[in-house]
Write an enzyme that holds these catalytic residues in place. Structure first.
Site, mmCIF file in Angstrom:
data_model
loop_
_atom_site.group_PDB
_atom_site.id
_atom_site.type_symbol
_atom_site.label_atom_id
_atom_site.label_comp_id
_atom_site.label_asym_id
_atom_site.label_seq_id
_atom_site.Cartn_x
_atom_site.Cartn_y
_atom_site.Cartn_z
ATOM 1 N N THR A 49 29.316 -32.148 21.447
ATOM 2 C CA THR A 49 29.587 -31.298 20.275
ATOM 3 C C THR A 49 28.405 -31.150 19.325
ATOM 4 O OG1 THR A 49 30.416 -33.093 18.923
ATOM 5 C CG2 THR A 49 32.024 -31.947 20.298
ATOM 6 N N ASP A 50 27.302 -31.842 19.591
ATOM 7 C CA ASP A 50 26.191 -31.740 18.629
ATOM 8 C C ASP A 50 25.281 -30.550 18.891
ATOM 9 O OD1 ASP A 50 26.755 -33.693 16.854
ATOM 10 O OD2 ASP A 50 24.812 -34.692 17.036
ATOM 11 N N ASP A 52 0.853 -1.186 0.000
ATOM 12 C CA ASP A 52 0.000 0.000 0.000
ATOM 13 C C ASP A 52 0.879 1.222 0.000
ATOM 14 O OD1 ASP A 52 -2.412 -1.193 0.329
ATOM 15 O OD2 ASP A 52 -2.344 -1.128 2.517
HETATM 16 P P1 ATP Z 1 -3.619 2.948 -0.011
HETATM 17 O O1 ATP Z 1 -4.441 1.985 -0.776
HETATM 18 O O2 ATP Z 1 -2.224 3.038 -0.481
HETATM 19 O O3 ATP Z 1 -3.730 2.848 1.468
HETATM 20 P P2 ATP Z 1 -5.413 5.176 -0.044
HETATM 21 O O4 ATP Z 1 -5.550 5.268 1.422
HETATM 22 O O5 ATP Z 1 -5.317 6.451 -0.794
HETATM 23 O O6 ATP Z 1 -4.164 4.378 -0.469
HETATM 24 P P3 ATP Z 1 -8.112 4.423 -0.180
HETATM 25 O O7 ATP Z 1 -8.231 4.508 1.283
HETATM 26 O O8 ATP Z 1 -8.799 3.343 -0.920
HETATM 27 O O9 ATP Z 1 -6.619 4.333 -0.595
HETATM 28 O O10 ATP Z 1 -8.550 5.819 -0.746
HETATM 29 C C1 ATP Z 1 -8.727 6.019 -2.119
HETATM 30 C C2 ATP Z 1 -9.153 7.438 -2.396
HETATM 31 O O11 ATP Z 1 -10.367 7.715 -1.729
HETATM 32 C C3 ATP Z 1 -8.175 8.482 -1.886
HETATM 33 O O12 ATP Z 1 -7.223 8.813 -2.839
HETATM 34 C C4 ATP Z 1 -9.067 9.676 -1.595
HETATM 35 O O13 ATP Z 1 -9.240 10.454 -2.744
HETATM 36 C C5 ATP Z 1 -10.375 9.033 -1.229
HETATM 37 N N1 ATP Z 1 -10.533 8.971 0.213
HETATM 38 C C6 ATP Z 1 -9.689 8.445 1.103
HETATM 39 N N2 ATP Z 1 -10.140 8.573 2.344
HETATM 40 C C7 ATP Z 1 -11.322 9.199 2.248
HETATM 41 C C8 ATP Z 1 -12.315 9.602 3.178
HETATM 42 N N3 ATP Z 1 -12.173 9.406 4.467
HETATM 43 N N4 ATP Z 1 -13.404 10.216 2.710
HETATM 44 C C9 ATP Z 1 -13.560 10.416 1.408
HETATM 45 N N5 ATP Z 1 -12.694 10.070 0.473
HETATM 46 C C10 ATP Z 1 -11.568 9.456 0.882
#
Ligand code: ATP
Length: 920
Positions: free
Chosen positions: A742-743, A323
Site C-alpha cells: 500500500t505504500d 518580452d
Molecule cells: P521585445 O524586447 O519585446 O522582443 P523588440 O523586438 O521590439 O521587443 P528589440 O529587438 O530590442 O525589441 O527592438 C527594439 C527596437 O529596435 C524596435 O522597436 C525597432 O524599432 C528596432 N528594431 C528592431 N529590429 C530591428 C532591425 N532588424 N533593424 C533595425 N531596427 C530594428
C-alpha cells in the site's frame, strides 16, 4: 585537419573521427553502471533494520527447533528484495526522465558538413569540423578562426576576463598565453558579437577547458528545497517512530509475562517491523519520480525545464516578466502604413501568410513625391537588413531571417522594384543591430550612380531621428527643421498609437575619404526618409492565458525594446494594463535610483525601449519585494537577467545558445501561453506532492497507532491472553506486507493525479511556506487515529472479551484486523486526493490510482485465501460477511475524511471571498 574550407568535412570523415576520438564531452567521473544503483538500494538504515528482523526470525526458528522452513525469515528477505527492486525501478525511471530532458537542452553548434550548413548537438563535433559562429552562440569546441567579422568573445569561463575580447585570423608569431590567442576560440566560451568561421582543433577532454575540467566543480546531485524539506520530515518521523517502537517493545516486555528468549525475540521482531513499516522511507524516491515525470510532461507541452527545483519554483511564481515581440505576438510582421514628409501611404494586400505567400494586388500608393519617398523608404529598409525573400519551387515565398526585416522585403516586392535593386546595390559592410543601439546600418555601393557609396540606416524612430539632420522631400533633400522633426515624431505617435511597431529609415552618401570600417561613428548627419508602421498581431492564446495568470494572483509585466505607445496599446489589448496606464521607458528607469525604482515596480506593468541591462534592475527590484520572478529573454545580453531571475526563460526558436544555457526553462515554441501552462503544471505537481504526503503520512500513522494503542489499551479491547500477557494485533510479516502493497504504488499514482481545476484560482504559494502545514498535520493525525480505531475495533469484535465480545480464533481476528488496515489505506488513498474538495469529484479520474487499488485488493485476497500465503503470513480465510465487516470498518476512514473536508469547506468560504477581493 584535412578540412575543405568551403565544404567542411564529409559526413563519412566526420563519422570516422567521431569513432576515433569519441564524443565531444567533458567527463571527469566515469558513468556509474546500473548495478551500482541497485546495490545502493541496500545501503539504507531501514534495510539494516530489516536484516536485523531476518536475524531475529532466524534465531526464533533456530530456537523453536522447527523442521519447517524458516518461513518468516524467507518472507522478510523477499520483502527486502522487493523493496530494493521497487526503489531501483523508481530511481532508474526518474534518471531516465532527467536524461531525456538533458538531451533536449544540450548545446548545439552550427557547422558546415558536405557543403551544407547544419546545426548539430555540440557533443558530435569532431576535429576538423567547420564551425560557424554568430552572436549568442556558445563555442562548442576549440577552433582556429579562418574568418572573423567584428568577432567578440566572452572568455570569462576560461580566463576570468569579464570584458569581451576581439578575435581575428592573423597568425601569432610566437607562443602566446591562452588569453592572447586571438585567432582561436575555445570550448565553453560565448560569442558576444559578430560572426566567424573556424576549424575545430580539439574536442572533449583535449580542449583547453578539458585541461582544467578536473578543477571545475563536478555538479553535485541536485537536491531541491522541497526534497530537503521532505527528507527532514522523514528523518524527524523516523526518530519519532523508532521511539514509539521502543516504547511498545518495552511496554510489552514489562507488562507481559515473557518466559523464553523466543518470546522476547518475537516482541523485538514486532518492534523492528513496526519501525520499518511506519518510517516513510519511500518519500524521497516517490518525490524525485513525481518531479521528474512532471518535467517530462511539461517538456511535452513545450516547456523544457532544466532542473527539478524549477518545477517547484514555477509553482510559486508571482510575477512573469515577458518580452513582447514573438512571445506575446506572433512575430508575423507586415508593413501596413508608411509615413514620409509628403504624407501617408497605405500598403494593401495580404502581406504575411505563414508560408510567405504574397498576393500581388498591391500598393495603390499615389504617384508623385509620396511614391518616390515610399520607394526610397522600402528599398532602403530592405537594403539595410540581412533577411532574404526567396520563392520556392511551388511558387510560395519564404522569409529567411529576422521577421522585421522580412517585412521590408515583402513590402518592397509589392512595389515591384526589388529585382533591379539587388543588381544595382552591392553590400560592402554592416554596422550590426543590437538591442542596446536599437538601429543598424549597411554600407552599399550604388553601381548605377558612379559607384557612389551609401550608408543606409534603419532603427527605432526616436533613436534614428537623433542621428538625422536632413529630410527627404520628393527627390530633394532639405534641412530637418524643428517643424519637420515634430511632424516626424507626430507620425510615429500616430502609428504606435494604432499598436503598430515603428521603424524609420535614413541614409547618407559617404565621401570617398571616409573609412567604411569606422563603425557607428559613421551614423551621423543622416537624411531621414520616413517611418513604417508594422503590424504584429497578438497570439490568440495569449489574452486568455493572461487572464488565467491574473486569476491565479500572478502579475504580468511586459518588458520590451519597442516604442512605449505601441507597447502600451498591445498591453491594453491583451489585458495587461488598463487603458491609459502608460509605460515606463528605459530612459525613465535611468533617472530612478534604487529606492525610487523599488516604488515604481510596484505599479508599473509595461516597460518599453529598455536595454537588456534594465531587465536585471527590474528583476532585482521585484525580488527585493519578495516576488518569485519568471523572466523571458533571447539575446546574449539578456543572460545576466535570466540568471538572476528565479526562473529564467529562454526562447527555443529565436533565442541564442547563451540564453538557453543561462535560463532554467526553455520555451520550445516561444509562446507566452506556454509559460502560464508551465506555472499551472508546477502548481499541479506541488498539489500532487501534498496529496501523496498526506496519504503516506496518514497511512503510516494508522499503522503505528494500531500497534501502539493495542498495547496501551490491551485491557480495554480484550487483547490479553489467559496469563494476562498482551496479544499483538498484527504479526511482523503482516505489517511488512501492508507496507509493501500500500505504500509505493498508490503514492506514485497520486503523484500523477490529474490537476484539479482550482490550481489557478489560488494565490501563489510563498517559497517559505511549509509543504505540510498545521492543518495537514492535524488531518494526518485524525485519519491515522480513525484507521487505528477501526482495525482495533474489528479485532475486538472477533475476539472474546473486550468491548464487543466475539468468539473467533486469534488467527482469524488478526486476519480481519490486518485486512481492515489494508482496506483502510486504500479508502484513504481515495480521499487523500484533495485537501478540501469531495472525493466524489473526479473519483475515477486517476486510472493509475485505481490500478494500484485493484492490484492491492487482488494481493490481499490472495494473502487471505491462498494457503501457501496463509502459512507465510499467519492468516486464514474470511467468510463473505467477515469481508463485509472489514469493508465497512475500513470505509470509516473515508467517511470521516469526507466529513472533515465538508466542515472545512463550510468554514472557509470567507477565505475564498477574501482572495477574490485581493485579486480584484
Ligand atoms: P521585445 O524586447 O519585446 O522582443 P523588440 O523586438 O521590439 O521587443 P528589440 O529587438 O530590442 O525589441 O527592438 C527594439 C527596437 O529596435 C524596435 O522597436 C525597432 O524599432 C528596432 N528594431 C528592431 N529590429 C530591428 C532591425 N532588424 N533593424 C533595425 N531596427 C530594428
Amino acid at each position: 585537419m584535412d578540412t575543405d574550407i568551403c565544404l567542411g568535412l564529409s559526413n563519412a570523415q566526420a563519422q570516422a573521427r567521431l569513432n576515433r576520438d569519441g564524443p565531444n564531452v567533458l567527463r571527469v567521473q566515469p558513468v556509474k553502471p546500473a548495478w551500482h544503483y541497485l546495490l545502493a538500494q541496500f545501503q539504507d538504515p531501514l534495510v539494516y533494520l530489516l536484516l536485523v528482523a531476518v536475524a531475529i526470525t532466524l534465531a526464533i526458528w533456530f530456537l523453536s527447533d522447527s523442521r519447517d522452513w524458516p518461513v518468516d525469515a524467507l518472507v522478510i528477505t523477499l520483502i527486502v528484495l522487493a523493496n530494493a527492486f521497487l526503489g531501483f525501478f523508481q530511481e532508474t525511471r526518474s534518471q531516465r526522465a532527467v536524461a531525456a530532458l538533458a538531451k533536449l537542452t544540450q548545446t548545439t553548434s552550427s557547422i558546415i558538413r558536405d557543403g551544407a550548413l547544419t546545426r548539430i548537438p555540440s557533443e558530435q563535433l569532431v576535429i576538423g569540423d567547420l564551425l560557424v559562429l554568430a552572436e549568442g552562440d556558445s563555442v562548442g569546441a576549440d577552433a582556429r578562426l579562418i574568418q572573423a567579422n567584428a568577432l567578440q568573445v566572452l572568455e570569462a569561463s576560461l580566463t576570468g576576463e569579464s570584458e569581451a575580447v576581439s578575435k581575428n585570423t592573423t597568425c601569432s608569431s610566437a607562443e602566446v598565453p591562452l588569453a592572447e590567442r586571438s585567432n582561436m576560440v575555445f570550448k565553453g566560451t560565448a560569442i558576444a558579437q559578430g560572426t566567424g568561421l573556424g576549424v575545430v582543433t580539439a574536442v572533449g577532454m583535449a580542449t583547453e577547458v578539458g585541461g582544467i575540467a578536473h578543477l571545475l566543480d563536478v555538479t553535485p546531485e541536485e537536491v531541491t528545497p522541497l526534497q530537503k524539506e521532505v527528507r527532514a520530515i522523514g528523518r524527524m518521523l523516523g526518530i519519532a517512530i523508532l521511539l514509539i517502537a521502543a516504547v511498545v517493545v518495552a511496554a510489552v516486555l514489562m507488562l507481559t509475562d515473557v518466559h523464553t528468549v523466543d518470546d522476547v525475540l518475537r516482541v523485538l521482531l514486532l518492534g523492528v517491523s513496526l519501525a520499518v513499516a511506519a518510517v516513510p522511507e519511500g518519500l524521497p524516491a516517490v518525490l524525485s519520480l513525481v518531479l521528474a515525470f512532471g518535467m517530462l510532461r511539461m517538456a511535452r507541452n513545450k516547456a523544457i525545464i532544466k532542473r527539478l527545483s524549477s518545477v517547484e519554483t514555477l509553482g510559486s511564481a508571482s510575477v512573469i516578466c515577458t518580452d513582447k515581440t514573438g512571445t506575446l505576438t506572433r512575430s508575423e510582421m507586415t508593413i501596413q502604413q508608411t509615413m514620409t514628409a509628403s504624407g501617408k501611404g497605405v500598403v494593401s494586400g495580404v502581406g504575411y501568410a505563414p508560408q510567405g505567400q504574397i498576393h500581388h494586388q498591391d500598393l495603390p500608393m499615389s504617384g508623385g513625391p509620396v511614391h518616390s519617398e515610399n520607394v526610397l523608404l522600402l528599398r532602403g529598409g530592405s537594403l539595410a537588413g540581412n533577411a532574404a525573400l526567396t520563392q520556392q519551387e511551388d511558387g510560395t515565398w519564404v522569409i529567411q531571417g529576422d521577421p522585421t526585416e522580412g517585412a521590408f522585403l515583402v513590402a518592397e516586392r509589392k512595389l515591384d522594384a526589388p529585382a533591379r535593386s539587388r543588381e544595382r546595390f552591392e553590400r560592402v559592410a554592416e554596422i550590426p543591430f543590437t538591442s542596446d543601439r536599437k538601429m543598424m546600418s549597411a554600407l552599399v555601393i550604388d553601381h548605377e550612380r558612379n559607384d557612389e557609396r551609401l550608408l543606409i540606416s534603419k532603427g527605432a524612430p526616436d533613436v534614428l531621428l537623433q542621428h538625422c539632420t536632413q529630410v527627404q522631400v520628393g527627390m530633394d533633400v532639405v534641412p530637418l527643421t524643428d517643424d519637420l522633426r515634430a511632424k516626424a515624431v507626430a507620425d510615429v505617435n500616430e502609428l504606435s498609437g494604432a499598436a503598430l511597431r515603428t521603424l524609420s529609415v535614413a541614409y547618407r552618401p559617404l565621401s570617398p575619404e571616409e573609412d567604411v570600417t569606422a563603425g557607428p561613428s559613421l551614423e551621423t548627419a543622416l537624411v531621414f526618409i520616413g517611418t513604417v508602421g508594422i503590424s504584429d498581431p497578438p497570439r490568440e492564446e495569449v489574452a486568455p492565458a493572461i487572464a488565467e495568470a491574473r486569476r491565479a494572483g500572478i502579475r504580468i509585466i511586459m518588458i520590451t525594446g519597442d516604442h512605449p505607445r505601441t507597447a502600451a496599446r498591445i498591453a491594453e489589448d491583451l489585458g495587461i494594463i488598463q487603458a491609459g496606464a502608460g509605460a515606463l521607458t528605459g530612459a525613465d528607469l535611468d533617472k530612478l535610483d534604487d529606492a525610487a525604482l523599488a516604488e515604481a515596480v510596484k505599479s508599473t506593468s509595461v516597460y518599453a525601449r529598455v536595454a537588456p541591462s534594465h531587465k536585471l534592475r527590474i528583476v532585482d527590484a521585484l525580488q527585493a519585494q519578495g516576488h518569485v520572478v519568471a523572466m523571458t529573454g533571447d539575446g546574449v545580453n539578456d543572460a545576466p537577467a535570466l540568471k538572476s531571475a528565479d526562473i529564467g526563460i529562454a526562447m527555443g526558436i529565436t533565442g541564442t545558445e547563451v540564453t538557453r544555457q543561462a535560463g532554467k526553462m526553455i520555451l520550445a515554441d516561444d509562446n507566452f501561453a506556454t509559460i502560464v501552462l508551465a506555472v499551472r503544471e508546477g502548481r499541479g505537481i506541488l498539489d500532487n506532492i501534498r496529496k501523496f504526503l498526506r496519504y503516506l503520512l496518514s497511512s503510516n500513522m494508522g499503522e503505528v497507532l494500531t500497534v501502539f494503542l493495542a498495547v496501551v489499551g490491551a485491557g480495554i479491547i480484550g487483547l490479553v491472553d489467559e496469563k494476562g500477557g498482551i496479544i499483538l494485533p498484527l504479526l511482523a510479516t503482516q505489517i511488512l506486507w501492508i507496507n509493501l502493497i500500500t505504500d509505493a504504488a498508490p503514492a506514485i499514482a497520486m503523484g500523477l493525479d490529474p490537476h484539479s481545476e482550482d490550481v489557478m484560482t489560488r494565490s501563489p504559494r510563498k517559497p517559505t511556506d511549509r509543504i505540510i502545514d498545521t492543518n495537514m498535520w492535524v488531518g494526518v493525525l485524525q485519519v491515522g487515529l480513525v484507521m487505528a480505531l477501526a482495525s482495533l475495533l474489528t479485532i475486538d469484535w472477533m475476539l472474546p472479551g473486550g468491548l464487543i465480545p466475539g468468539n473467533e480464533s486469534l488467527v482469524l481476528a488478526r486476519t480481519a484486523c490486518f485486512t481492515v488496515l489494508v482496506l483502510a489505506q486504500l479508502f484513504n488513498a481515495l480521499s487523500a486526493r484533495s485537501e478540501s474538495a469531495s472525493a466524489f469529484i473526479g473519483l475515477f479520474a486517476n486510472q493509475w490510482l485505481w490500478g494500484a487499488i485493484v492490484l492491492a485488493m487482488i494481493l490481499q485476497i490472495a494473502v487471505v485465501h491462498w494457503s501457501p500465503l496463509n502459512r507465510a503470513f499467519g492468516t486464514s480465510a474470511l467468510t463473505l460477511s467477515q469481508w463485509g465487516l472489514c469493508f465497512a470498518m475500513a470505509s470509516t476512514v473515508f467517511w470521516f475524511s469526507e466529513l472533515r473536508k465538508l466542515v472545512l469547506r463550510l468554514r472557509s468560504p470567507w477565505q475564498e471571498k477574501d482572495l477574490c477581493q485581493k485579486l480584484s
